[in-house]
Design an enzyme around this catalytic site. Structure first.
Site, PDB file in Angstrom:
ATOM      1  N   ALA A   1      -5.499   2.657   8.588  1.00 18.31           N
ATOM      2  CA  ALA A   1      -4.137   3.067   8.826  1.00 18.31           C
ATOM      3  C   ALA A   1      -4.672   3.613   9.956  1.00 18.31           C
ATOM      4  O   ALA A   1      -5.058   2.893  11.148  1.00 18.31           O
ATOM      5  CB  ALA A   1      -3.480   4.316   7.104  1.00 18.31           C
TER       6      ALA A   1
ATOM      7  N   ALA B   1      -5.763   5.690  11.254  1.00 19.01           N
ATOM      8  CA  ALA B   1      -7.209   5.933  12.351  1.00 19.01           C
ATOM      9  C   ALA B   1      -7.842   5.193  13.086  1.00 19.01           C
ATOM     10  O   ALA B   1      -7.714   5.173  13.810  1.00 19.01           O
ATOM     11  CB  ALA B   1      -7.846   6.912  11.337  1.00 19.01           C
TER      12      ALA B   1
ATOM     13  N   ASP C   1       1.007  -0.963  -0.106  1.00 25.05           N
ATOM     14  CA  ASP C   1      -0.446  -0.381  -0.062  1.00 25.05           C
ATOM     15  C   ASP C   1       0.736   1.282  -0.176  1.00 25.05           C
ATOM     16  O   ASP C   1       0.678   2.527  -0.646  1.00 25.05           O
ATOM     17  CB  ASP C   1      -0.720   0.297   1.703  1.00 25.05           C
TER      18      ASP C   1
ATOM     19  N   ALA D   1      -4.972  10.241  21.363  1.00 21.48           N
ATOM     20  CA  ALA D   1      -4.799  10.347  23.136  1.00 21.48           C
ATOM     21  C   ALA D   1      -5.106  11.419  23.917  1.00 21.48           C
ATOM     22  O   ALA D   1      -5.241  12.002  24.054  1.00 21.48           O
ATOM     23  CB  ALA D   1      -3.128  10.181  23.315  1.00 21.48           C
TER      24      ALA D   1
ATOM     25  N   ARG E   1      -7.112  19.398  23.684  1.00 24.33           N
ATOM     26  CA  ARG E   1      -6.209  18.665  24.007  1.00 24.33           C
ATOM     27  C   ARG E   1      -6.021  17.372  23.931  1.00 24.33           C
ATOM     28  O   ARG E   1      -6.419  16.203  24.516  1.00 24.33           O
ATOM     29  CB  ARG E   1      -5.691  19.491  25.432  1.00 24.33           C
TER      30      ARG E   1
ATOM     31  N   ASP F   1      -2.570  13.827  22.371  1.00 18.55           N
ATOM     32  CA  ASP F   1      -1.273  13.969  21.471  1.00 18.55           C
ATOM     33  C   ASP F   1      -1.389  14.283  19.916  1.00 18.55           C
ATOM     34  O   ASP F   1      -0.122  14.615  18.873  1.00 18.55           O
ATOM     35  CB  ASP F   1      -0.843  12.425  21.670  1.00 18.55           C
TER      36      ASP F   1
ATOM     37  N   ASP G   1      -4.517  10.269   4.715  1.00 16.61           N
ATOM     38  CA  ASP G   1      -4.568  10.881   6.172  1.00 16.61           C
ATOM     39  C   ASP G   1      -4.084  12.477   5.952  1.00 16.61           C
ATOM     40  O   ASP G   1      -2.497  12.577   5.787  1.00 16.61           O
ATOM     41  CB  ASP G   1      -4.773  10.380   7.052  1.00 16.61           C
TER      42      ASP G   1
END
Length: 294
Positions: free
Chosen positions: A189, A191, A73, A212, A175, A177, A148
């Site tokens: 992928a 996501a 891919d 996160a 807020r 990561d 993405d």
């Protein structure tokens, strides 16, 4: 019956073991089907194959009827970003593990590819994403993505604070990561690893997935791809924006990442009878209904 595709370009994952041999076998097969064969420039240089003409991405777009990607891919994403604007259809032959978009196993390529060259195939069109990094009103970086657009915190920094707008309307300050905007192709992928949903490729949408998040109620959301999504870096050091995890832009506070649907679609061709659900079942090892896994 001769091939409907007269001029075929071969693009290979030349780092993979056995890639030269695989490309030679496929090229010879294409010749028997009446196709004129060219090799993508980097593929030819890195494999040492010299018996075929070579073309770079724009030349493939201008002169070829079909691009045949041999690899995974990642190889498909790389050439896809170059070819989408030309409308050249792409077929993926996978070397190694089954891919989501390179879905023909190498050992089956003759049985699958022969009928496809004669016009027996399923066509699957997918919109690309166009993104810009805006700094004080000026575009400082631009990229196209198929999977993405990801805003990430720095490796040694804490969370980032991101302001999200959709079609000019404020959504939230988040807020986390980082944040992922994924197309249906990219929903399988990064996501997916971050807890996002799978989007069927026929859906004209994106999924917005926090990485996160600080607040557990901050959940993925599915959006229309006909509008505009803006992510502004409010706080956080050493943040970056990634486009298909390929292109990278370092961000400063106040930078705005603007994501719109590209004007171009990627044209994937699959064997007759192909189903997206077959791919999911095989790749994700879903239960097949008979008590086992694919």
């Amino acid at each position: 019956m001769k091939s409907q595709f007269l001029h075929v370009a071969l693009i290979g994952k030349y780092q993979a073991q056995g890639s030269r041999s695989a490309l030679e076998h496929i090229a010879d097969f294409l010749l028997t089907q009446g196709c004129k064969v060219a090799l993508e420039t980097d593929t030819a240089r890195n494999t040492g194959l010299t018996q075929f003409p070579t073309l770079d991405g724009p030349a493939i777009g201008a002169h070829c009827d079909l691009a045949l990607v041999v690899g995974g891919d990642g190889t498909m994403l790389g050439i896809g970003r170059q070819l989408a604007r030309y409308g050249v259809p792409v077929v993926g032959i996978n070397q190694g593990r089954l891919g989501f978009i390179t879905d023909i196993a190498f050992e089956d390529y003759q049985a699958s590819l022969g009928p496809m060259l004669r016009g027996e195939f399923e066509e699957d069109r997918r919109w690309m994403m166009q993104a810009q990094v805006m700094r004080q009103g000026e575009c400082v970086f631009s990229a196209t993505a198929m999977n993405d657009v990801v805003v990430n915190r720095g490796a040694t920094s804490g969370m980032v604070e991101l302001r999200v707008e959709v079609d000019g309307r404020f959504v939230a300050n988040q807020r986390a990561d980082g944040l992922i905007i994924a197309s249906p192709t990219g929903s399988t992928a990064y996501a997916l690893s971050a807890g996002g949903p799978l989007l069927h490729p026929s859906i004209s949408g994106w999924v917005l997935v926090p990485i996160a998040p600080h607040t557990l109620s901050n959940r993925p959301i599915v959006l229309s791809d006909s509008g505009e999504v803006v992510i502004e870096l409010v706080a956080g050091g050493n943040a970056s924006a990634n486009f298909d995890m390929h292109s990278l832009a370092s961000l400063m506070r106040g930078d705005r990442i603007v994501v719109r649907r590209s004007a171009h679609q990627m044209r994937f061709l699959h064997p007759k009878g192909w189903s997206y659900f077959d791919t999911l079942r095989k790749k994700l090892h879903w239960n097949t209904g008979g008590g086992g896994t694919a």
